[in-house]
Design a protein around this motif. Structure first.
Motif, PDB file in Angstrom:
ATOM      1  N   PHE A  67       0.833  -1.202   0.000  1.00 18.38           N
ATOM      2  CA  PHE A  67       0.000   0.000   0.000  1.00 18.38           C
ATOM      3  C   PHE A  67       0.866   1.250   0.000  1.00 18.38           C
ATOM      4  O   PHE A  67       0.599   2.218  -0.710  1.00 18.38           O
ATOM      5  N   SER A  68       1.920   1.251   0.824  1.00 18.94           N
ATOM      6  CA  SER A  68       2.829   2.404   0.878  1.00 18.94           C
ATOM      7  C   SER A  68       3.525   2.605  -0.458  1.00 18.94           C
ATOM      8  O   SER A  68       3.682   3.736  -0.930  1.00 18.94           O
ATOM      9  N   ILE A  69       3.940   1.505  -1.077  1.00 19.15           N
ATOM     10  CA  ILE A  69       4.603   1.593  -2.379  1.00 19.15           C
ATOM     11  C   ILE A  69       3.647   2.140  -3.430  1.00 19.15           C
ATOM     12  O   ILE A  69       4.020   2.994  -4.249  1.00 19.15           O
ATOM     13  N   MET A  70       2.395   1.672  -3.403  1.00 14.91           N
ATOM     14  CA  MET A  70       1.412   2.139  -4.376  1.00 14.91           C
ATOM     15  C   MET A  70       1.175   3.647  -4.230  1.00 14.91           C
ATOM     16  O   MET A  70       1.103   4.380  -5.223  1.00 14.91           O
ATOM     17  N   LEU A  71       1.076   4.126  -2.988  1.00 19.94           N
ATOM     18  CA  LEU A  71       0.887   5.557  -2.765  1.00 19.94           C
ATOM     19  C   LEU A  71       2.100   6.343  -3.262  1.00 19.94           C
ATOM     20  O   LEU A  71       1.958   7.451  -3.795  1.00 19.94           O
ATOM     21  N   ILE A  92      13.807  -1.226  -6.188  1.00 21.71           N
ATOM     22  CA  ILE A  92      14.861  -0.859  -5.247  1.00 21.71           C
ATOM     23  C   ILE A  92      14.545   0.367  -4.409  1.00 21.71           C
ATOM     24  O   ILE A  92      15.022   0.505  -3.295  1.00 21.71           O
ATOM     25  N   GLY A  93      13.764   1.278  -4.903  1.00 19.23           N
ATOM     26  CA  GLY A  93      13.597   2.567  -4.239  1.00 19.23           C
ATOM     27  C   GLY A  93      12.579   2.564  -3.120  1.00 19.23           C
ATOM     28  O   GLY A  93      11.897   1.576  -2.854  1.00 19.23           O
ATOM     29  N   ALA A  94      12.479   3.711  -2.451  1.00 18.05           N
ATOM     30  CA  ALA A  94      11.484   3.953  -1.406  1.00 18.05           C
ATOM     31  C   ALA A  94      11.041   5.402  -1.529  1.00 18.05           C
ATOM     32  O   ALA A  94      11.834   6.269  -1.917  1.00 18.05           O
ATOM     33  N   ILE A  95       9.794   5.666  -1.188  1.00 18.52           N
ATOM     34  CA  ILE A  95       9.260   7.011  -1.340  1.00 18.52           C
ATOM     35  C   ILE A  95      10.033   8.011  -0.489  1.00 18.52           C
ATOM     36  O   ILE A  95      10.167   9.180  -0.848  1.00 18.52           O
ATOM     37  N   THR A  96      10.574   7.546   0.650  1.00 17.03           N
ATOM     38  CA  THR A  96      11.342   8.441   1.517  1.00 17.03           C
ATOM     39  C   THR A  96      12.642   8.905   0.871  1.00 17.03           C
ATOM     40  O   THR A  96      13.232   9.901   1.301  1.00 17.03           O
ATOM     41  N   TYR A  97      13.094   8.182  -0.152  1.00 15.60           N
ATOM     42  CA  TYR A  97      14.283   8.612  -0.894  1.00 15.60           C
ATOM     43  C   TYR A  97      13.938   9.178  -2.262  1.00 15.60           C
ATOM     44  O   TYR A  97      14.446  10.229  -2.662  1.00 15.60           O
ATOM     45  N   GLU A  98      13.077   8.496  -2.999  1.00 10.98           N
ATOM     46  CA  GLU A  98      12.801   8.870  -4.381  1.00 10.98           C
ATOM     47  C   GLU A  98      12.201  10.278  -4.492  1.00 10.98           C
ATOM     48  O   GLU A  98      12.606  11.071  -5.348  1.00 10.98           O
ATOM     49  N   LEU A  99      11.219  10.592  -3.643  1.00  4.98           N
ATOM     50  CA  LEU A  99      10.575  11.900  -3.723  1.00  4.98           C
ATOM     51  C   LEU A  99      11.524  13.037  -3.387  1.00  4.98           C
ATOM     52  O   LEU A  99      11.593  14.025  -4.134  1.00  4.98           O
ATOM     53  N   PRO A 100      12.296  12.960  -2.283  1.00  5.36           N
ATOM     54  CA  PRO A 100      13.270  14.031  -2.024  1.00  5.36           C
ATOM     55  C   PRO A 100      14.318  14.174  -3.124  1.00  5.36           C
ATOM     56  O   PRO A 100      14.718  15.291  -3.462  1.00  5.36           O
ATOM     57  N   ALA A 101      14.768  13.048  -3.689  1.00  2.54           N
ATOM     58  CA  ALA A 101      15.768  13.106  -4.756  1.00  2.54           C
ATOM     59  C   ALA A 101      15.207  13.820  -5.981  1.00  2.54           C
ATOM     60  O   ALA A 101      15.859  14.696  -6.570  1.00  2.54           O
ATOM     61  N   MET A 174      17.821  10.493  10.649  1.00  4.53           N
ATOM     62  CA  MET A 174      17.278  10.331   9.295  1.00  4.53           C
ATOM     63  C   MET A 174      15.997  11.159   9.132  1.00  4.53           C
ATOM     64  O   MET A 174      15.812  11.851   8.120  1.00  4.53           O
ATOM     65  N   ILE A 175      15.110  11.097  10.145  1.00  2.08           N
ATOM     66  CA  ILE A 175      13.870  11.858  10.088  1.00  2.08           C
ATOM     67  C   ILE A 175      14.159  13.357  10.031  1.00  2.08           C
ATOM     68  O   ILE A 175      13.511  14.108   9.280  1.00  2.08           O
ATOM     69  N   SER A 176      15.151  13.810  10.790  1.00  4.73           N
ATOM     70  CA  SER A 176      15.509  15.233  10.803  1.00  4.73           C
ATOM     71  C   SER A 176      16.006  15.702   9.440  1.00  4.73           C
ATOM     72  O   SER A 176      15.706  16.811   8.995  1.00  4.73           O
ATOM     73  N   LEU A 221      -3.193  -3.632  12.989  1.00  5.61           N
ATOM     74  CA  LEU A 221      -3.044  -2.269  12.508  1.00  5.61           C
ATOM     75  C   LEU A 221      -1.588  -1.832  12.441  1.00  5.61           C
ATOM     76  O   LEU A 221      -1.245  -0.890  11.727  1.00  5.61           O
ATOM     77  N   GLU A 222      -0.731  -2.546  13.141  1.00  6.01           N
ATOM     78  CA  GLU A 222       0.678  -2.171  13.189  1.00  6.01           C
ATOM     79  C   GLU A 222       1.306  -2.167  11.799  1.00  6.01           C
ATOM     80  O   GLU A 222       2.104  -1.288  11.467  1.00  6.01           O
ATOM     81  N   ASN A 223       0.935  -3.143  10.972  1.00 10.10           N
ATOM     82  CA  ASN A 223       1.509  -3.247   9.629  1.00 10.10           C
ATOM     83  C   ASN A 223       0.905  -2.238   8.653  1.00 10.10           C
ATOM     84  O   ASN A 223       1.473  -1.995   7.583  1.00 10.10           O
ATOM     85  N   TYR A 224      -0.245  -1.680   9.002  1.00  9.56           N
ATOM     86  CA  TYR A 224      -0.926  -0.761   8.096  1.00  9.56           C
ATOM     87  C   TYR A 224      -0.901   0.677   8.595  1.00  9.56           C
ATOM     88  O   TYR A 224      -1.543   1.546   8.012  1.00  9.56           O
ATOM     89  N   ALA A 225      -0.166   0.935   9.678  1.00  8.01           N
ATOM     90  CA  ALA A 225      -0.126   2.280  10.251  1.00  8.01           C
ATOM     91  C   ALA A 225       0.479   3.296   9.285  1.00  8.01           C
ATOM     92  O   ALA A 225      -0.042   4.401   9.115  1.00  8.01           O
ATOM     93  N   MET A 226       1.572   2.910   8.629  1.00 11.17           N
ATOM     94  CA  MET A 226       2.225   3.846   7.714  1.00 11.17           C
ATOM     95  C   MET A 226       1.357   4.192   6.507  1.00 11.17           C
ATOM     96  O   MET A 226       1.150   5.378   6.215  1.00 11.17           O
ATOM     97  N   PRO A 227       0.839   3.200   5.756  1.00 10.91           N
ATOM     98  CA  PRO A 227      -0.015   3.564   4.621  1.00 10.91           C
ATOM     99  C   PRO A 227      -1.256   4.334   5.053  1.00 10.91           C
ATOM    100  O   PRO A 227      -1.694   5.252   4.352  1.00 10.91           O
ATOM    101  N   PHE A 228      -1.831   3.984   6.215  1.00 12.40           N
ATOM    102  CA  PHE A 228      -2.998   4.715   6.704  1.00 12.40           C
ATOM    103  C   PHE A 228      -2.638   6.175   6.981  1.00 12.40           C
ATOM    104  O   PHE A 228      -3.390   7.093   6.606  1.00 12.40           O
TER     105      PHE A 228
END
Length: 246
Positions: A67-71, A92-101, A174-176, A221-228
């Motif tokens: 779900f996170s990848i789809m978003l 290979i990528g992740a939204i936390t890297y691809e979007l900022p790049a 990393m968050i900072s 819900l733990e596994n779906y907290a991020m996409p939610f």
């Protein structure tokens, strides 16, 4: 640079063909190793009902990160077309890297990401930054992971409390780093404050999920907290942008 040239279409048939070829190759690898693993389990005398149950539960578990990848794909597809984000985030990528790049490259080139990139040089630059920036995560782990793991184990062995603090500090660092992009435009009025508000709303949604997991014991819900949380943030951003004409 100019982003209005019609000479390049990121959603062209060629790009879709390239994306399909990559995805099919990755899926073929997955099927190949799955078949070999099942055969090996059979040869080793493992209970095949347990193996099938493990495969099913693992497949179900992958829905949460999917779900996170789809978003992420939907977010990047707005200005990069669908094929490139599809390739990046499926392999290979992740939204936390691809979007900022992508955003950093576009800002450096003076390009607005409110429209689909149609300048081939801009598209190429964004693609190269995404690709070259992610390479250290492929090359360095095989070379350094043993030393890193040994160091972390030594820290936790000497003092488990400081070990937890060390790992939390790495995560907060990393968050900072990513938060800098959120707060960098706060002087631009409502448009600059919107990312901050979205961050706050998403964080609040994540806290609510955490409370539900701990207080109501909603472990699923733990596994779906991020996409939610991402969905809540995206809905809030859309509503706020529409309400204030941003």
């Amino acid at each position: 640079m100019n982003n209005t040239s019609p000479s390049f279409d990121p959603d062209s048939t060629f790009m879709y063909g390239l994306a399909a070829a990559v995805i099919v190759f990755v899926l073929a690898q997955s099927v190949f190793f799955l078949v070999r693993a099942v055969r090996r389990a059979s040869v080793a005398g493992m209970n095949m009902s347990v193996v099938r149950k493990t495969i099913g539960s693992t497949a179900l578990f992958t829905l949460a990160p999917a779900f996170s990848i789809m978003l992420g794909v939907v977010t990047l597809a707005k200005f990069l077309g669908l094929p490139l984000p599809w390739i990046r985030l499926s392999v290979i990528g992740a939204i936390t890297y691809e979007l900022p790049a992508a955003t950093s490259t576009a800002n450096a080139l003076g390009i607005s990401l409110s429209e689909t990139v149609s300048d081939p040089s801009v598209f190429s630059a964004i693609t190269w930054v995404m690709t070259l920036g992610i390479l250290p995560s492929i090359i360095l782990p095989p070379l350094l992971i043993k030393k890193i793991q040994t160091g972390i184990v030594q820290i936790k062995t000497k003092d488990s409390k400081w070990g937890d603090i060390f790992m939390t500090s790495l995560f907060m660092g990393m968050i900072s780093a990513f938060s800098g992009m959120v707060f960098s435009h706060v002087r631009e009025g409502l448009r600059g404050l919107l990312p901050v508000a979205v961050l706050a709303v998403s964080a609040a949604a994540m806290c609510v999920c955490g409370l539900l997991v701990k207080k109501v014991h909603a472990g699923w819900l733990e596994n779906y907290a991020m996409p939610f949380s991402m969905i809540v943030g995206m809905v809030f951003a859309s509503c706020a942008a529409s309400a204030f004409g941003l």
